[in-house]
Every structure is written in C-alpha cells, then in structure tokens.
Scaffold this motif. Structure first.
Motif, short mmCIF file in Angstrom:
data_model
loop_
_atom_site.label_atom_id
_atom_site.label_comp_id
_atom_site.label_asym_id
_atom_site.label_seq_id
_atom_site.Cartn_x
_atom_site.Cartn_y
_atom_site.Cartn_z
N PHE A 188 18.26 15.81 25.76
CA PHE A 188 16.93 16.42 25.74
C PHE A 188 17.05 17.94 25.64
N VAL A 189 16.13 18.55 24.86
CA VAL A 189 16.06 20.01 24.72
C VAL A 189 14.68 20.47 25.15
N CYS A 190 14.63 21.38 26.09
CA CYS A 190 13.36 21.96 26.57
C CYS A 190 13.12 23.28 25.84
N VAL A 191 11.99 23.36 25.12
CA VAL A 191 11.59 24.60 24.45
C VAL A 191 10.36 25.12 25.18
N PRO A 192 10.45 26.28 25.83
CA PRO A 192 9.39 26.75 26.73
C PRO A 192 8.19 27.32 25.98
N ALA A 193 7.38 26.43 25.42
CA ALA A 193 6.20 26.85 24.66
C ALA A 193 4.91 26.59 25.44
N GLY A 194 5.01 26.40 26.77
CA GLY A 194 3.84 26.20 27.59
C GLY A 194 3.36 27.51 28.20
N THR A 195 2.57 27.39 29.27
CA THR A 195 2.02 28.59 29.92
C THR A 195 2.98 29.13 30.97
N ARG A 196 3.42 28.28 31.88
CA ARG A 196 4.31 28.75 32.96
C ARG A 196 5.76 28.35 32.75
N ASN A 197 6.00 27.18 32.21
CA ASN A 197 7.35 26.76 31.87
C ASN A 197 8.31 26.80 33.07
#
Length: 456
Positions: A188-197
C-alpha cells in the motif's frame, strides 16, 4: 532561538516575582477565576450564564488593571516565549532524530495503481497534478467520479493484477483502500492528498510535498504496520467518542465550528445533564462508567496536548492506544488549559492513558456517536475495538523523513534542552542510527514477517 526564548521566559518570571512577589500570584489566581467563570457561562443558560459571564469579565479587567506589573502583558509575553521556544525546538531537531526500523528496500511496482479522490483536501489531486505525474512513472491513475464505490474500485484494481495499491485522499479513504490491500496482501502507498493526513504524518511522509509520495511506487522502504477495527470497520488513525464526537454530528458544525460547539456545551456539561454513558474496563480491572472524551487509536499516541490528537511513534506493536479525559467541574478547566498550554496534558488529573490489544465499550444508549478517522458515525453498542498486528504492507519513499514527530522529539524539558545543546554544538542529535535492512527474498525480517521482492 529555542534555547534563548525558553531562557527568556524563565528570566521574565523570576524578575517579576522578585520585584512583585504578591501581584503576579494574584494575577494568576484572577486568570484562574476568569477561565472557570467563562466555562460556567458556556455550559449554563439564562441568568446563570449572564452572572458567570459578568464574573469572568470583572476578573479579566482586574488582571489588566493590576497596578505596576501589567500582569496581563507579562503573562502574554511568557506564553509567547514558551510557544516560540517549542516551535523553534521542533525545527532545530527536525529530521535529525528520525529512525527507520524494521523495513526493507522493495523493488519497484510491476503494476502500480493509484486511486484518487479529486475533492479531498480542497482539490489537492488537481493542484499537484497527481494524475499526470502517476502516468509519467508508469502508475495507472483511477480518478473517482460522483457515485463511484471506492472499495469496489480498489477490489477491481487488485483483480486486474495490481501489486502495489495507492490512495490519494483523506484518512477515511486511506483506511478503506488499506483494508482492501491488507486482505489481499498487496503493498500500500499513502499519498497525503487529504486535509490533515494524520496517517501520512505518522508514516513519516512529508505532507507538504504531496507528489513526493509517488516515489514509493519505485524502489521504496517497505514495512509492516498495524490496522485497527471497530466492529468490522478498519481505521488507520483513531475513533473518538464523547463530547467531540457528539458535537461533530451536528449538520452546522462543518460551517460554524465554534458557534455550534458553544450551542451544544450546555446540553453536554450544563447543570442537571447526565454524563455520557460509557462502560469499559480500565487497566487496574475496575470499570469506568463515564468520560467526556474517549480516544481509541491504532497504536499509542504520544500526547503533549489535545490539539490535533498528537502523533504516534510506532504503529507496529499490535496495540490500541486508549486515552480518556474527564472534566468534573468548572474548577478543572483552568488546570486543563494550563496543562494544554504547557504541553503537559498528561499531568491533568482527569487524563488517563493505557494500551491494550482490544477494548469493548458498552452504553445504555441505542446509538453512540463516534468519529472514525474524521467521519461522523452513529453505531450501536457494544463497540468492540481490536488491533490487527502487522496487517498492512506499507511502502514509503526512500528519502522520506521516515518517522512521526512523536518518534523525533525527546521527552521532558531536561532531555529537550540537552538535545538542543548538542545540535547547537554541531554534533548530531540522532538518538538511533537509521536501519533499513536489505534482505534476500524469503528471509524473515526483524519484525518476524517474511520479506517479498526486496533487493538483495
């Protein structure tokens, strides 16, 4: 700067106490009264609210008008210096302490797929041009459309041969796709494209450089981290119950957070209101029957304050973190605020924390308000939480910072000052050497899991 501002705060307090040994303590007592009265005004209605507000105003004005020392200004200066010292210390220590443990270097993805939520984080997917950048490195982008089922798209990607599955979006979306990746043992790869991440933060990613996370589809550090369950729902960060979870259920909260909170406080803390009915076992074997805030997290948070809910040094110990906060009266509020401002929230008498592999919270309510990775839910009790040790193979870029702030920062004032002096003297502040192992396929790693596809 961190050392000078901290020393400045100490000097200001000592000098003022020597010159005005009576006025400064009086000012602190009046501030205590101001906060307690203001809290009473917030949680009451009608005449009681007006009287409490009047007391708060009179106490605050008295602080400002105290003769000679201008105590309000002095306290403001001290608080400002402490905050400046804290911020400077974080920058000074920076990434120099970051340990990367228990991972290995994995080969580039053969068939990487990146799911993207174009509305998350105010449109970060478009702003950072993630779709084109994914294509340029050979990763298949899948952009969500209105009405799409994210879980179904993730399942389709795995069925289509994806060996690395990524998600560009907020923490709720990260949890859903991570659940699919975990069930199929896909990296899995997490790409921090949210608000708080928060998940990205605790994985040691640079949240400001969103596109840099795409490098994890190439040669990357791969390690195992835990997931957590509430019922049959996976979460990557935390589930919150109590005051915060109840307030965020209001439809008005998203557009008017402060006004909605103030409106709901009398219903939650006012005279005659019943405490939230929570029943759960504590570490000493006793049963807790209420709490104003309950936070159950995937891994133990390291709290200095309740602002932002802290960070986690590790997410690979197979444990849930449990934090409860109980405010018994208005007199508790000033001490809670003081502990919060000092970064010593754990010293507040209504604060408790522990770890456990599982937890059950029961309630007499038919539905319990719960915030799960930022999403407001109402779930029937009992709520059963469980850690899923090492459930997720997660990949991060080789040059990512590598650790959460909780793993970077030393604890305690003395240790912080010692580390800052080491930085100032030019020596490394690193507390542990970086450890990224390279192993042959099939060999068991330090965390007990078998590595797959790493570079010898």
């Amino acid at each position: 700067m961190a050392l000078l501002t901290f020393a400045g705060a100490v000097v200001v307090v000592v000098v003022v106490l020597l010159r005005h040994p009576v006025e400064l303590p009086i000012a602190l007592i009046l501030l205590f009264a101001t906060v307690a009265a203001a809290w009473s005004a917030l949680v009451n209605r009608g005449l009681a609210r007006l009287l409490a507000a009047a007391v708060a105003i009179v106490a605050l004005v008295t602080v400002v008008l105290l003769p000679e020392i201008r105590s309000f200004l002095v306290i403001s200066v001290v608080v400002g210096l402490v905050l400046a010292s804290t911020a400077a210390a974080r920058v000074a220590i920076g990434r120099d302490l970051a340990p990367v443990t228990g991972g290995h270097i994995a080969l580039p993805a053969r068939h990487g797929v990146l799911l993207m939520n174009p509305w998350s984080g105010g449109g970060k997917v478009g702003r950072f041009d993630l779709e084109d950048k994914a294509r340029s490195i050979g990763v298949t982008p899948v952009v969500l459309q209105r009405g799409d089922d994210l879980r179904a798209l993730a399942e389709q990607a795995v069925a289509g041969g994806a060996d690395v599955l990524g998600m560009a979006g907020g923490d709720g979306s990260q949890a859903l796709v991570a659940d699919v990746a975990s069930q199929h043992d896909v990296a899995f790869v997490c790409v921090p494209a949210g608000t708080r991440n928060h998940f990205a933060l605790d994985l040691g990613l640079d949240r400001e450089n969103v596109a840099a996370a795409l490098d994890a589809f190439g040669p990357a550090v791969e390690r195992r981290v835990d997931l957590a369950l509430i019922g049959d729902r996976v979460f990557v960060n935390n589930a919150s119950l109590g005051v915060y979870a109840t307030v965020v259920q209001s439809e008005e909260y998203r557009d008017a957070k402060l006004a909605t909170t103030a409106q709901r406080l009398p219903d939650l803390f006012g005279p005659g209101t019943d405490r939230t009915d929570f029943r759960f076992a504590k570490p000493d074997g006793s049963t807790a029957r209420s709490a104003d805030v309950v936070l159950v997290s995937n891994g133990a948070y390291r709290f200095t304050s309740m602002n932002g809910f802290g960070t986690r040094a590790r997410m690979d110990e197979g444990l849930l973190g449990v934090v409860t906060v109980t405010v018994d009266s208005a007199l508790d509020v000033p001490t809670l605020i003081a502990a919060e401002m000092a970064g010593q929230i754990s010293r507040f008498r209504g604060y408790e924390e522990w770890t456990a592999p599982q937890l059950e919270i029961d309630s007499g309510q038919p539905l319990v308000d719960v915030g799960v990775d930022g999403e407001a839910l109402r779930l029937p009790p009992p709520l059963r939480f469980r850690s899923l040790p090492g459930a997720l193979r997660v990949r991060t870029p080789v040059d990512a910072p590598g650790a959460a702030p909780a793993a970077l920062a030393p604890t305690g004032v003395v240790n912080v000052v010692r580390v800052l002096f080491r930085v100032l003297s030019g020596s490394s502040a690193r507390s542990h050497p970086q450890r990224v192992s390279t192993r042959v396929p099939g060999q068991r790693n330090v965390d007990g899991f078998t590595d797959r596809g790493e570079t010898p």
